[in-house]
Scaffold this active site. Structure first.
Site, mmCIF file in Angstrom:
data_model
loop_
_atom_site.group_PDB
_atom_site.id
_atom_site.type_symbol
_atom_site.label_atom_id
_atom_site.label_comp_id
_atom_site.label_asym_id
_atom_site.label_seq_id
_atom_site.Cartn_x
_atom_site.Cartn_y
_atom_site.Cartn_z
ATOM 1 N N ARG A 1 0.905 -1.156 0.000
ATOM 2 C CA ARG A 1 0.000 0.000 0.000
ATOM 3 C C ARG A 1 0.944 1.206 0.000
ATOM 4 N NH1 ARG A 1 -4.916 -2.445 1.208
ATOM 5 N NH2 ARG A 1 -4.872 -4.064 2.797
ATOM 6 N N ASP B 1 -12.787 -7.708 -0.815
ATOM 7 C CA ASP B 1 -13.922 -6.958 -0.244
ATOM 8 C C ASP B 1 -15.090 -6.775 -1.225
ATOM 9 O OD1 ASP B 1 -12.119 -6.706 1.822
ATOM 10 O OD2 ASP B 1 -11.569 -4.639 1.334
HETATM 11 O O1 F6P Z 1 -8.904 -4.802 1.482
HETATM 12 C C1 F6P Z 1 -8.617 -6.112 1.795
HETATM 13 C C2 F6P Z 1 -8.489 -6.296 3.277
HETATM 14 O O2 F6P Z 1 -8.156 -7.643 3.528
HETATM 15 C C3 F6P Z 1 -9.696 -5.867 4.094
HETATM 16 O O3 F6P Z 1 -10.735 -6.830 4.091
HETATM 17 C C4 F6P Z 1 -9.097 -5.645 5.451
HETATM 18 O O4 F6P Z 1 -9.857 -4.729 6.198
HETATM 19 C C5 F6P Z 1 -7.739 -5.089 5.111
HETATM 20 O O5 F6P Z 1 -7.447 -5.487 3.781
HETATM 21 C C6 F6P Z 1 -6.628 -5.555 6.009
HETATM 22 O O6 F6P Z 1 -5.464 -4.895 5.640
HETATM 23 P P1 F6P Z 1 -4.020 -5.277 6.158
HETATM 24 O O7 F6P Z 1 -3.638 -6.566 5.513
HETATM 25 O O8 F6P Z 1 -3.179 -4.140 5.742
HETATM 26 O O9 F6P Z 1 -4.147 -5.466 7.644
#
Ligand code: F6P
Length: 353
Positions: free
Chosen positions: A71, A128
Site C-alpha cells: 500500500r 472486499d
Molecule cells: O482490502 C482487503 C483487506 O483484507 C480488508 O478486508 C481488510 O480490512 C484489510 O485489507 C486488512 O489490511 P491489512 O492486511 O493491511 O491489515
C-alpha cells in the site's frame, strides 16, 4: 509493446492467475511483459521481475501474488506520481496493467490522467468486492468459499454443544463477504455496516435471534451470527453485551466468537477466481493493443454497464466511472447497495431463527 504488470494493495487469490495470463497471452502475441515487484512502491524503486511463461508455470493455483504487493502512500501525491512516470519512461513501458483495489485503481487513473503514450488498464482485485462496476472482483469467490468452510466447521462444533457463535469476517467497509457467505452457511443473522444500526439496535436484533433460536420446544442446535468487520462494534463488546442477557434469552446456551481475519485473504484460488482472472488478463492485453487507456475490465458488472469486449463476460468501463461508483458503494448511495440490503431483509424475513 513493452507491458508492465503490478499487483497492489491487499493481495487477493487469483492475482497470480491474472499475472500468468498477461505474461502468456502477451508473449504469444509478440509483446514483452515485465513484472513490477511490490506494487507501486516497486515501480517507484524500479524493481522488476522477468515473467518468462515457463518459469511461472503453476502459479495459477497459488494464492497471494508472486510479484509482491504494497500500500504505497507516496503514490497518492503528485511528486510520487511524477516519479512513477519517470520510472515508466526509464523502463520503456508502453502499457501497464494494474491489478488491485480502490487505492490501486485511483493511482492508475492519476497516472493515466497525465496523458502521454502510456496505456493503462486496471483489473479489479480485492476480496472486499467494494470496487464499482467490478461485478465479481478477483479474490472474492475464494474468500466467500473460505468463510463458508470456516462457518461449516464452526457449526459442527456449535451443534455438538448447542452454542451460539459470532464469526467476524473481513471486508473493510463493505458487507458483501458477510452477506454472500452468511447466506450460504445458513447464518441466523448477518450484521453489516451498511444497515446503519447503532450498537443498541444490533444487540437487540441478535438477542431476538437468540431468543427465537433457542426457544423452548425448538430442536435447533446452533445459532450462527456472521458479522462484517465493517460494522464498527467490536465482536468482544457484542459478545459481552449478549452474555449479560443469555440466562434470560437462551438459558443453558453458551456464546463464543471467532475472528477469521487474514485467513480469509489467503489460500488457493477457486476455479471461478482462476477463470475470471485468466479471462480478465487476456482481455487486458487486447485492450492495450486496441489503444485503450484509463479503463478497467469488470467481470459481468451489475446492470451491464460499460462497453463490450472480445469476452462476453468481460466489460470495459472508464476508470473515472469506476471510482465514482466505488464512492457510491462506500457511502451507500449506489443502487447496488440498496438492492443488497433489500435482498438481505427478504432473507431475514424468511428465516425461522
Ligand atoms: O482490502 C482487503 C483487506 O483484507 C480488508 O478486508 C481488510 O480490512 C484489510 O485489507 C486488512 O489490511 P491489512 O492486511 O493491511 O491489515
Amino acid at each position: 509493446m513493452k507491458i508492465g504488470v503490478l499487483t497492489s494493495g491487499g493481495d487477493a487469490p487469483g492475482m497470480n492467475a491474472a499475472i500468468r495470463s498477461i505474461a502468456v497471452v502477451g508473449a504469444s502475441r509478440g509483446h514483452q511483459v515485465l513484472g513490477i515487484r511490490d506494487g507501486y512502491a516497486g515501480l517507484l524503486a524500479g524493481r522488476t521481475l522477468e515473467l518468462d511463461p515457463d518459469s511461472i508455470e503453476g502459479i495459477t493455483r497459488q494464492g497471494g501474488t508472486i510479484l509482491g504487493s504494497s500500500r504505497c502512500l507516496e503514490m497518492m501525491d503528485a511528486p510520487g506520481q511524477d516519479k512513477a512516470m519517470t520510472r515508466v519512461a526509464e523502463l520503456g513501458l508502453e502499457g501497464l496493467v494494474v491489478i488491485g483495489g480502490n487505492g490501486s485503481l485511483t493511482g492508475a487513473h492519476k497516472l493515466a490522467a497525465r496523458g502521454g503514450p502510456l496505456r493503462i488498464v486496471g483489473l479489479p482485485a480485492s476480496i472486499d468486492n467494494d470496487i464499482g462496476h467490478a461485478g465479481l472482483a478477483i479474490g472474492v469467490d475464494t474468500a466467500v468459499n473460505t468463510i463458508v468452510n470456516a462457518c461449516d466447521n464452526i457449526s459442527d462444533t456449535a451443534r455438538a454443544h448447542r452454542r451460539a457463535f459470532i464469526v467476524e469476517v473481513m471486508g473493510r467497509n463493505c458487507g458483501f463477504l458477510a452477506m454472500r457467505a452468511g447466506i450460504a452457511a445458513e447464518a441466523d443473522a448477518i450484521l453489516y455496516g451498511e444497515a446503519s444500526l447503532d450498537e443498541d439496535q444490533v444487540v437487540e436484533r441478535v438477542r431476538e435471534v437468540l431468543r427465537r433460536s433457542f426457544a423452548k420446544g425448538r430442536a435447533k442446535k446452533r445459532a450462527l451470527i456472521v458479522k462484517s468487520e465493517g460494522l464498527a462494534m467490536p465482536v468482544a463488546t457484542l459478545k459481552k453485551r449478549l452474555q449479560a442477557h443469555l440466562d434470560e434469552d437462551a438459558p443453558g446456551v453458551d456464546i463464543r466468537e471467532t475472528v477469521l481475519g487474514h485467513v480469509v485473504r489467503g489460500g488457493d484460488p477457486s476455479a471461478l477466481d482462476r477463470t475470471l482472472s485468466l479471462r480478465l488478463g487476456f482481455a487486458s492485453i487486447l485492450a492495450l493493443e486496441a489503444g485503450f487507456a484509463d479503463v478497467m475490465l469488470g467481470w459481468e458488472p451489475p446492470f451491464g454497464v460499460g462497453r463490450e469486449t472480445v469476452d462476453p463476460s468481460v466489460r470495459m468501463i472508464e476508470l473515472k466511472d469506476v471510482l465514482e461508483e466505488t464512492a457510491r458503494l462506500l457511502d451507500g448511495t449506489s443502487p447496488v447497495i440498496k438492492r443488497r440490503i433489500e435482498m438481505l431483509k427478504a432473507v431475514e424475513a424468511a428465516l425461522p431463527g
